[in-house]
Design a protein around this motif. Structure first.
Motif, PDB file in Angstrom:
ATOM      1  N   PRO A 163       0.890  -1.179  -0.053  1.00 20.12           N
ATOM      2  CA  PRO A 163      -0.067  -0.045  -0.162  1.00 20.12           C
ATOM      3  C   PRO A 163       0.667   1.261   0.000  1.00 20.12           C
ATOM      4  O   PRO A 163       0.178   2.431  -0.299  1.00 20.12           O
ATOM      5  N   GLY A 164       2.022   1.215   0.334  1.00 21.32           N
ATOM      6  CA  GLY A 164       2.823   2.480   0.465  1.00 21.32           C
ATOM      7  C   GLY A 164       2.459   3.298   1.905  1.00 21.32           C
ATOM      8  O   GLY A 164       1.469   3.401   2.044  1.00 21.32           O
ATOM      9  N   VAL A 165       3.317   4.230   2.255  1.00 23.39           N
ATOM     10  CA  VAL A 165       3.197   5.160   3.441  1.00 23.39           C
ATOM     11  C   VAL A 165       3.663   6.221   3.026  1.00 23.39           C
ATOM     12  O   VAL A 165       4.965   6.308   2.846  1.00 23.39           O
ATOM     13  N   ILE A 166       2.848   7.422   3.104  1.00 24.77           N
ATOM     14  CA  ILE A 166       3.564   8.752   2.954  1.00 24.77           C
ATOM     15  C   ILE A 166       3.113   9.548   4.257  1.00 24.77           C
ATOM     16  O   ILE A 166       2.030   9.913   4.447  1.00 24.77           O
ATOM     17  N   THR A 174       7.670  13.679   5.185  1.00 24.59           N
ATOM     18  CA  THR A 174       7.735  13.946   3.568  1.00 24.59           C
ATOM     19  C   THR A 174       8.155  15.484   3.440  1.00 24.59           C
ATOM     20  O   THR A 174       8.938  15.765   2.699  1.00 24.59           O
ATOM     21  N   VAL A 175       7.298  16.316   4.020  1.00 26.82           N
ATOM     22  CA  VAL A 175       7.456  17.699   3.632  1.00 26.82           C
ATOM     23  C   VAL A 175       8.761  18.390   4.275  1.00 26.82           C
ATOM     24  O   VAL A 175       9.423  18.816   3.665  1.00 26.82           O
ATOM     25  N   ALA A 202       8.106  27.907   3.274  1.00 25.24           N
ATOM     26  CA  ALA A 202       8.082  29.258   3.788  1.00 25.24           C
ATOM     27  C   ALA A 202       6.572  29.695   3.182  1.00 25.24           C
ATOM     28  O   ALA A 202       5.541  30.349   4.124  1.00 25.24           O
ATOM     29  N   LYS A 203       6.616  29.793   1.901  1.00 26.06           N
ATOM     30  CA  LYS A 203       5.471  30.214   1.321  1.00 26.06           C
ATOM     31  C   LYS A 203       4.299  29.411   1.412  1.00 26.06           C
ATOM     32  O   LYS A 203       3.000  29.955   1.545  1.00 26.06           O
ATOM     33  N   ALA A 204       4.569  28.214   1.204  1.00 26.04           N
ATOM     34  CA  ALA A 204       3.376  27.417   1.289  1.00 26.04           C
ATOM     35  C   ALA A 204       2.772  27.169   2.672  1.00 26.04           C
ATOM     36  O   ALA A 204       1.567  27.091   2.697  1.00 26.04           O
ATOM     37  N   PHE A 205       3.511  27.161   3.908  1.00 32.87           N
ATOM     38  CA  PHE A 205       3.022  27.207   5.175  1.00 32.87           C
ATOM     39  C   PHE A 205       2.705  28.489   5.660  1.00 32.87           C
ATOM     40  O   PHE A 205       2.238  28.691   6.921  1.00 32.87           O
ATOM     41  N   MET A 261      10.915  23.501  12.598  1.00 36.80           N
ATOM     42  CA  MET A 261      10.139  22.485  12.214  1.00 36.80           C
ATOM     43  C   MET A 261      10.914  21.451  11.560  1.00 36.80           C
ATOM     44  O   MET A 261      10.735  20.150  11.766  1.00 36.80           O
ATOM     45  N   GLN A 262      11.767  21.757  10.742  1.00 33.10           N
ATOM     46  CA  GLN A 262      12.774  20.828   9.892  1.00 33.10           C
ATOM     47  C   GLN A 262      13.798  20.018  10.825  1.00 33.10           C
ATOM     48  O   GLN A 262      13.982  18.959  10.459  1.00 33.10           O
ATOM     49  N   ALA A 263      13.727  20.884  11.854  1.00 26.95           N
ATOM     50  CA  ALA A 263      14.954  20.191  12.869  1.00 26.95           C
ATOM     51  C   ALA A 263      14.616  19.099  13.473  1.00 26.95           C
ATOM     52  O   ALA A 263      15.211  18.137  13.931  1.00 26.95           O
ATOM     53  N   GLN A 264      13.167  19.093  13.610  1.00 25.65           N
ATOM     54  CA  GLN A 264      12.521  17.678  14.076  1.00 25.65           C
ATOM     55  C   GLN A 264      12.481  16.375  13.319  1.00 25.65           C
ATOM     56  O   GLN A 264      12.357  15.451  13.823  1.00 25.65           O
ATOM     57  N   PHE A 265      13.026  16.630  11.983  1.00 26.52           N
ATOM     58  CA  PHE A 265      12.932  15.498  11.307  1.00 26.52           C
ATOM     59  C   PHE A 265      14.346  15.184  10.581  1.00 26.52           C
ATOM     60  O   PHE A 265      14.474  14.375   9.741  1.00 26.52           O
TER      61      PHE A 265
END
Length: 216
Positions: A177-180, A185-186, A199-202, A212-216
């Motif tokens: 089934p795959g998982v995203i 992902t983002v 930054a523009k998207a969110f 936020m990116q530092a958490q992943f």
């Protein structure tokens, strides 16, 4: 002429439905031959004379998943074609999901499968979000024995809203089934999506984005 156009439209719809799922069986089974160099949509078939009962067997869904190793407090035990080669071309798989108190299976999608989930222990708060433009959130509180369906491709989640551990079993309409996972992902892609795009998207500043990116 009009009747011909209607026929062609119906034929096109039928064809699209026929190819919008896992490859169909043309024989009793097609046990995945993972050693085969042949690359197809799925796996090449193992020779029937080499097929054994072990190709259709998995042991371990009675084992409690390790929820302490996950920041989200959940653990997924998958049973798909990677674990049971005999699922190749069968269009079905399943998972066991364990949740610690306040643990969750975070927002994610299965690009190739609808999911049907039943709670076998504890309670869960679950939901999914419909596609654009409405983005309607549909939620339900589930208790032991309750069943809920997550439509194919839609973002969905489960949260343990009880005081004890929770366990769910789910069936999925694909051998793979795959998982995203949305956040991973983002914010955790490799290489990273450019800061100015995210930054523009969110609609956040770079400092917030970096956090936020530092958490992943």
């Amino acid at each position: 002429m009009a009747s011909h156009l209607v026929f062609l439209a119906l034929f096109a719809m039928a064809c699209s439905c026929a190819i919008a799922s896992d490859p169909s069986l043309l024989q009793d089974f097609c046990v995945a031959d993972k050693a085969s160099p042949v690359r197809v949509n799925g796996f090449a078939c193992k020779a029937a004379k080499d097929v054994t009962a072990e190709d259709f067997y998995f042991s371990g869904l009675d084992k409690v998943g390790n929820t302490t190793s996950s920041k989200q407090g959940s653990a997924v035990t998958a049973v798909n074609v990677a674990q049971i080669p005999g699922l190749n071309t069968m269009g079905i798989s399943m998972v066991r999901i364990d949740y610690a108190p306040n643990g969750m299976n975070p927002p994610h999608t299965h690009p190739r499968a609808t999911e049907i989930l039943t709670v076998v222990e504890g309670s869960l708060f679950v939901g999914f979000v419909t596609s654009n433009p409405n983005n309607t959130l549909i939620t339900k509180a589930l208790n032991k024995g309750d069943v809920f369906v997550f439509p194919k491709g839609l973002v969905h989640f489960q949260f343990n809203n009880g005081t004890g551990n929770a366990v769910a079993l789910a069936g999925l309409s694909s051998q793979n089934p795959g998982v995203i996972s949305i956040a991973n992902t983002v914010f955790g892609s490799k290489p990273s999506i450019a800061d100015n795009i995210l930054a523009k998207a969110f609609q956040v500043n770079k400092a917030t984005l970096d956090m936020m990116q530092a958490q992943f």
